[in-house]
Design an enzyme around this catalytic site. Structure first.
Site, PDB file in Angstrom:
ATOM      1  N   HIS A   7       0.944  -1.315   0.208  1.00 17.09           N
ATOM      2  CA  HIS A   7      -0.187   0.116   0.116  1.00 17.09           C
ATOM      3  C   HIS A   7       0.914   1.172   0.009  1.00 17.09           C
ATOM      4  CE1 HIS A   7       0.204  -0.822   4.295  1.00 17.09           C
ATOM      5  NE2 HIS A   7       0.629   0.418   4.625  1.00 17.09           N
ATOM      6  N   HIS A  79       4.032   7.073   3.750  1.00 14.58           N
ATOM      7  CA  HIS A  79       4.923   5.708   3.580  1.00 14.58           C
ATOM      8  C   HIS A  79       4.670   5.006   2.381  1.00 14.58           C
ATOM      9  CE1 HIS A  79       2.071   4.146   6.703  1.00 14.58           C
ATOM     10  NE2 HIS A  79       2.189   2.838   5.961  1.00 14.58           N
ATOM     11  N   GLU A 130       7.736   1.183   5.046  1.00 16.61           N
ATOM     12  CA  GLU A 130       7.001  -0.188   5.699  1.00 16.61           C
ATOM     13  C   GLU A 130       7.508  -1.287   5.114  1.00 16.61           C
ATOM     14  OE1 GLU A 130       2.967  -0.006   6.517  1.00 16.61           O
ATOM     15  OE2 GLU A 130       2.866  -1.101   8.081  1.00 16.61           O
TER      16      GLU A 130
END
Ligand code: CO
Length: 134
Positions: A7, A79, A130
């Site tokens: 994502h 992020h 991440e």
């Protein structure tokens, strides 16, 4: 080592307005808002055919995204999340390479119930990264 883009996270001050923009203006499939007290955020996931968008809004007074929103009052990309097969192996390799793995390198359980880690933006082209175990 990294696999699929899981994502892209966008921090916003007004989660309802952002959700409406994605649902009504862009015609996307949006989830309910979910409090993530362990992470100090409220999340809405937007499902796209090939990836997801994670809308993040602050939860509580010391949310980790509060400073970001102070600097970016209109919101912004916070992020990107890449999938890895083995988060422990990834963490060890990155530390060996000299990358800063936030939180001492110990994975936390993320918004999808899977172990995640964050990598320092200064080591990755100015972008908070991440990693999520697939
Ligand atoms: Co994320």
């Amino acid at each position: 080592m990294i696999g699929r883009l899981n994502h892209v996270a966008i921090a916003v001050s007004d989660l309802e307005a952002a959700t409406a923009t994605y649902r009504d203006t862009l015609g996307a499939e949006v989830s309910e808002a979910v409090d993530q007290p362990d992470h100090g955020v409220v999340t809405v996931f937007i499902t796209l055919p090939n990836t997801k968008i994670e809308l993040l809004a602050p939860l509580g007074d010391d949310s980790p995204i509060a400073k970001f929103l102070e600097r970016n009052p209109a919101g912004g990309i916070h992020h990107v999340c890449y999938e890895v097969d083995d988060i422990k192996l990834a963490s060890d390799k990155l530390k060996k390479e000299g990358a800063r793995v936030l939180g001492g390198g110990e994975p936390k359980i993320g918004a999808h119930g899977k172990p995640v880690l964050f990598l320092h933006p200064k080591d990755f082209c100015g972008t908070l990264v991440e990693l999520e175990e697939a």
